[in-house]
Design a protein around this motif. Structure first.
Motif, PDB file in Angstrom:
ATOM      1  N   TRP A 141     -23.308 -27.824  55.410  1.00  0.00           N
ATOM      2  CA  TRP A 141     -24.275 -28.888  55.735  1.00  0.00           C
ATOM      3  C   TRP A 141     -25.672 -28.553  55.226  1.00  0.00           C
ATOM      4  O   TRP A 141     -26.532 -29.426  55.143  1.00  0.00           O
ATOM      5  CB  TRP A 141     -24.291 -29.174  57.241  1.00  0.00           C
ATOM      6  CG  TRP A 141     -23.024 -29.811  57.727  1.00  0.00           C
ATOM      7  CD1 TRP A 141     -22.140 -29.277  58.625  1.00  0.00           C
ATOM      8  CD2 TRP A 141     -22.487 -31.086  57.350  1.00  0.00           C
ATOM      9  NE1 TRP A 141     -21.090 -30.157  58.824  1.00  0.00           N
ATOM     10  CE2 TRP A 141     -21.268 -31.262  58.061  1.00  0.00           C
ATOM     11  CE3 TRP A 141     -22.904 -32.111  56.483  1.00  0.00           C
ATOM     12  CZ2 TRP A 141     -20.484 -32.410  57.936  1.00  0.00           C
ATOM     13  CZ3 TRP A 141     -22.110 -33.248  56.358  1.00  0.00           C
ATOM     14  CH2 TRP A 141     -20.922 -33.385  57.083  1.00  0.00           C
ATOM     15  N   SER A 145     -27.461 -30.815  48.225  1.00  0.00           N
ATOM     16  CA  SER A 145     -27.001 -32.173  47.908  1.00  0.00           C
ATOM     17  C   SER A 145     -26.212 -32.780  49.077  1.00  0.00           C
ATOM     18  O   SER A 145     -26.306 -33.982  49.346  1.00  0.00           O
ATOM     19  CB  SER A 145     -26.160 -32.165  46.637  1.00  0.00           C
ATOM     20  OG  SER A 145     -25.067 -31.302  46.814  1.00  0.00           O
ATOM     21  N   VAL A 146     -25.442 -31.935  49.772  1.00  0.00           N
ATOM     22  CA  VAL A 146     -24.701 -32.424  50.940  1.00  0.00           C
ATOM     23  C   VAL A 146     -25.683 -32.826  52.043  1.00  0.00           C
ATOM     24  O   VAL A 146     -25.546 -33.864  52.688  1.00  0.00           O
ATOM     25  CB  VAL A 146     -23.741 -31.332  51.476  1.00  0.00           C
ATOM     26  CG1 VAL A 146     -23.029 -31.804  52.736  1.00  0.00           C
ATOM     27  CG2 VAL A 146     -22.732 -30.944  50.419  1.00  0.00           C
ATOM     28  N   PHE A 148     -28.695 -33.815  51.701  1.00  0.00           N
ATOM     29  CA  PHE A 148     -29.361 -35.052  51.285  1.00  0.00           C
ATOM     30  C   PHE A 148     -28.534 -36.257  51.732  1.00  0.00           C
ATOM     31  O   PHE A 148     -29.042 -37.179  52.375  1.00  0.00           O
ATOM     32  CB  PHE A 148     -29.525 -35.040  49.759  1.00  0.00           C
ATOM     33  CG  PHE A 148     -30.445 -36.103  49.233  1.00  0.00           C
ATOM     34  CD1 PHE A 148     -31.754 -35.789  48.907  1.00  0.00           C
ATOM     35  CD2 PHE A 148     -30.015 -37.407  49.060  1.00  0.00           C
ATOM     36  CE1 PHE A 148     -32.627 -36.762  48.428  1.00  0.00           C
ATOM     37  CE2 PHE A 148     -30.872 -38.386  48.582  1.00  0.00           C
ATOM     38  CZ  PHE A 148     -32.182 -38.053  48.258  1.00  0.00           C
ATOM     39  N   ASP A 149     -27.242 -36.230  51.403  1.00  0.00           N
ATOM     40  CA  ASP A 149     -26.373 -37.353  51.739  1.00  0.00           C
ATOM     41  C   ASP A 149     -26.242 -37.530  53.249  1.00  0.00           C
ATOM     42  O   ASP A 149     -26.225 -38.649  53.760  1.00  0.00           O
ATOM     43  CB  ASP A 149     -24.978 -37.163  51.129  1.00  0.00           C
ATOM     44  CG  ASP A 149     -25.020 -37.306  49.621  1.00  0.00           C
ATOM     45  OD1 ASP A 149     -26.122 -37.541  49.079  1.00  0.00           O
ATOM     46  OD2 ASP A 149     -23.963 -37.173  48.981  1.00  0.00           O
ATOM     47  N   LEU A 152     -29.060 -39.355  54.767  1.00  0.00           N
ATOM     48  CA  LEU A 152     -29.179 -40.770  54.391  1.00  0.00           C
ATOM     49  C   LEU A 152     -28.140 -41.634  55.085  1.00  0.00           C
ATOM     50  O   LEU A 152     -28.401 -42.774  55.443  1.00  0.00           O
ATOM     51  CB  LEU A 152     -29.010 -40.946  52.880  1.00  0.00           C
ATOM     52  CG  LEU A 152     -30.209 -40.669  51.994  1.00  0.00           C
ATOM     53  CD1 LEU A 152     -29.904 -41.144  50.581  1.00  0.00           C
ATOM     54  CD2 LEU A 152     -31.463 -41.360  52.500  1.00  0.00           C
ATOM     55  N   SER A 153     -26.945 -41.082  55.268  1.00  0.00           N
ATOM     56  CA  SER A 153     -25.842 -41.889  55.786  1.00  0.00           C
ATOM     57  C   SER A 153     -25.672 -41.652  57.286  1.00  0.00           C
ATOM     58  O   SER A 153     -25.489 -40.516  57.730  1.00  0.00           O
ATOM     59  CB  SER A 153     -24.558 -41.520  55.042  1.00  0.00           C
ATOM     60  OG  SER A 153     -23.459 -41.818  55.850  1.00  0.00           O
ATOM     61  N   LEU A 154     -25.696 -42.720  58.062  1.00  0.00           N
ATOM     62  CA  LEU A 154     -25.541 -42.584  59.516  1.00  0.00           C
ATOM     63  C   LEU A 154     -24.214 -41.946  59.880  1.00  0.00           C
ATOM     64  O   LEU A 154     -24.131 -41.119  60.766  1.00  0.00           O
ATOM     65  CB  LEU A 154     -25.628 -43.951  60.184  1.00  0.00           C
ATOM     66  CG  LEU A 154     -27.000 -44.617  60.210  1.00  0.00           C
ATOM     67  CD1 LEU A 154     -26.929 -45.924  60.988  1.00  0.00           C
ATOM     68  CD2 LEU A 154     -28.041 -43.705  60.836  1.00  0.00           C
ATOM     69  N   LEU A 156     -22.220 -39.959  58.038  1.00  0.00           N
ATOM     70  CA  LEU A 156     -22.172 -38.532  57.684  1.00  0.00           C
ATOM     71  C   LEU A 156     -23.012 -37.719  58.658  1.00  0.00           C
ATOM     72  O   LEU A 156     -22.639 -36.600  59.032  1.00  0.00           O
ATOM     73  CB  LEU A 156     -22.730 -38.324  56.278  1.00  0.00           C
ATOM     74  CG  LEU A 156     -21.759 -38.221  55.130  1.00  0.00           C
ATOM     75  CD1 LEU A 156     -22.492 -37.779  53.880  1.00  0.00           C
ATOM     76  CD2 LEU A 156     -20.668 -37.210  55.451  1.00  0.00           C
TER      77      LEU A 156
ATOM     78  N   VAL B  33     -24.374 -47.490  51.875  1.00  0.00           N
ATOM     79  CA  VAL B  33     -24.859 -46.443  52.769  1.00  0.00           C
ATOM     80  C   VAL B  33     -25.844 -47.019  53.800  1.00  0.00           C
ATOM     81  O   VAL B  33     -25.941 -46.529  54.916  1.00  0.00           O
ATOM     82  CB  VAL B  33     -25.504 -45.296  51.969  1.00  0.00           C
ATOM     83  CG1 VAL B  33     -26.130 -44.263  52.876  1.00  0.00           C
ATOM     84  CG2 VAL B  33     -24.465 -44.636  51.083  1.00  0.00           C
ATOM     85  N   ARG B 140     -33.768 -45.565  56.872  1.00  0.00           N
ATOM     86  CA  ARG B 140     -33.781 -44.105  57.110  1.00  0.00           C
ATOM     87  C   ARG B 140     -35.064 -43.450  56.646  1.00  0.00           C
ATOM     88  O   ARG B 140     -35.036 -42.417  55.976  1.00  0.00           O
ATOM     89  CB  ARG B 140     -32.660 -43.385  56.387  1.00  0.00           C
ATOM     90  CG  ARG B 140     -31.358 -43.949  56.542  1.00  0.00           C
ATOM     91  CD  ARG B 140     -30.521 -43.589  57.652  1.00  0.00           C
ATOM     92  NE  ARG B 140     -29.248 -44.168  57.348  1.00  0.00           N
ATOM     93  CZ  ARG B 140     -28.971 -45.460  57.546  1.00  0.00           C
ATOM     94  NH1 ARG B 140     -29.867 -46.276  58.083  1.00  0.00           N
ATOM     95  NH2 ARG B 140     -27.801 -45.933  57.223  1.00  0.00           N
TER      96      ARG B 140
END
Lengths: 270, 194
Positions: A141, A145-146, A148-149, A152-154, A156, B33, B140
């Motif tokens: 985590w 890059s992980v 970052f994602d 951004l994503s609820l 994830l 997303v 976000r």
């Protein structure tokens, strides 16, 4: 005052899953403890306190205004994971919750369910797997890059937090299992020491790496904006130190508990 | 690191869902997303407006404030340069929304004056704290204020991302302001053509 408290306790983003799982855990403990009390085997006040403190801490960092700061400040995010993966999970595991939660079922037995889950449990509670997962998830985590994602994503983000909490509880359950390993056939105390040592050094290295890296390692906080104007360099150094030192202290604490168990059973053995 | 790669791909499949047309952006594809474009804010004339003001146009959304010393003028200049490489027809299909998260200083009049520097396609918006909280949460992003100095000036922290929406208002793209002009222009064209 009341208004401030209300604002502080309001979740930044409402997660029904979080409410449900926390309520289930709390209800499970209360029911199980009552069943055990009727058999004269009630869990001690300390265990109850430890369980609920751990659960409340975890709830507080993922489902109150704290979560807002954890999403928009790297060092607050590190405090959040410190609670989920170390402190909260540690307290929950220290309460030895499995017998209490299992007592919810009463005299009913679910042999098929137990058989189905036995292999999974064997794998997850294996000392090597538990340690690799414990350290691996921290690294996963925090892979830029992980990370970052995930921010951004609820979906994830929620997956990240719950995977950290569940994995933390499993790891500490293996470490803090109070039964005599010779009778319960759990990991021996020496193995648990090795697990702690194996988990300690990668965390120290990662914490030090984050602390001494050029600022901007986790630029998602710049891209998404910080909760208040704090310099990216300060944020990263604080986050690095929080990844480095408190987890190392929790490892020592874990080792002390294991040492206590060891001495207890040694004396009994003599 | 092979494993995270595989896992990210798996998550991406879960997140993106199916049936979306795929494009190769220079920026980050964030289709699915985040939520579709939606807001209630105040425009440069002091009128309450919603996303319907950009109906049928591709949109680039950006949060900032007019007193911003660096990122906001840089980003808006970058967008203006990129838009200069587009045809008039293409420009007509695109709007840039500049949402000020500093409503205390950014009056509609000041916003109008500010966005005029960067072209007619740039629309300044702002709103109450509740309205801004709502739209920033949706995408976000966070904002916050530093302490005021003796002159009453203060710093504002805000996100640096540019969010691209297609003509149907679906979120597609996240651009950063360190992308070269040509790449931003490519991405704008791709966004318009979606």
């Amino acid at each position: 005052m009341w208004h401030t408290l209300q604002t502080a306790l309001t979740p930044y983003i409402l997660s029904p899953l979080t409410v449900l799982l926390c309520l289930l855990a709390a209800a499970g403990w209360v029911l199980g403890a009552r069943r055990l009390a009727r058999q004269g085997r009630a869990p001690s006040v300390w265990r109850t306190l430890s369980f609920f403190t751990g659960l409340l801490l975890c709830y507080a960092v993922i489902h109150t205004q704290f979560d807002y700061y954890a999403r928009y400040m790297f060092f607050m995010h590190r405090i959040q994971h410190l609670v989920l993966h170390h402190l909260g999970a540690f307290l929950i595991a220290l309460a030895n919750p499995l017998p209490v939660l299992a007592a919810v079922a009463g005299d009913r037995r679910f042999p098929r369910l137990a058989r189905a889950f036995a292999p999974l449990r064997r794998i997850l509670f294996d000392p090597v797997v538990a340690t690799v997962l414990f350290v691996g998830l921290i690294f996963f985590w925090l892979w830029p890059s992980v990370h970052f994602d995930a921010m951004l994503s609820l979906r994830l983000y929620e997956l990240m937090n719950w995977s950290m909490l569940i994995d933390g509880v499993i790891f500490w359950l293996v470490i803090l299992d109070p039964r005599d390993p010779r009778q319960a056939r759990t990991s021996g105390f020496g193995v648990r020491f090795l697990m702690l040592v194996a988990a300690l050094f990668p965390q120290i290295l990662l914490g030090a790496y984050i602390t001494f890296s050029e600022p901007g390692l986790y630029d998602v906080y710049a891209i998404c904006g910080r909760a208040w104007p704090l310099s990216p360099a300060t944020d990263q150094v604080l986050g690095g130190v929080l990844t480095w030192i408190p987890p190392a202290m929790m490892t020592i604490l874990g080792a002390l508990v294991v040492l206590r168990y060891y001495l207890n059973y040694e004396q009994q053995g003599d | 690191m092979r494993i995270p790669g595989v896992l990210i791909a798996l998550f991406a499949v879960l997140l993106v869902g199916c049936g979306e047309s795929r494009v190769d952006f220079h920026g980050k594809d964030i289709t699915g997303v985040m939520d579709d474009l939606s807001f209630t804010l105040t425009d440069e004339n002091g009128d309450r407006v919603s996303e319907s003001i950009v109906d049928g146009k591709a949109v680039v959304l950006f949060f900032g404030y007019t007193h911003c010393p660096d990122y906001c003028p840089m980003t808006l200049t970058l967008l203006a340069q990129a838009m200069n490489t587009l045809s008039e027809q293409q420009r007509e299909q695109l709007r840039v929304l500049f949402i000020s998260v500093d409503p205390e200083r950014d009056t509609p009049a000041l916003l109008k004056e500010y966005t005029a520097y960067f072209g007619p396609e740039v629309i300044g918006l702002t709103g109450s704290k509740e309205q801004l909280d709502d739209v920033t949460k949706r995408y976000r992003t966070a904002y916050g204020y530093g302490d005021k100095d003796e002159q009453g000036n203060y710093e504002v922290s805000h996100g640096l991302a540019m969010y691209g929406f297609d003509k149907r208002g679906q979120v597609r793209l996240l651009m950063r302001n360190d992308q070269p002009v040509e790449q931003v222009a490519d991405d704008l064209r791709a966004l318009i053509d979606l």
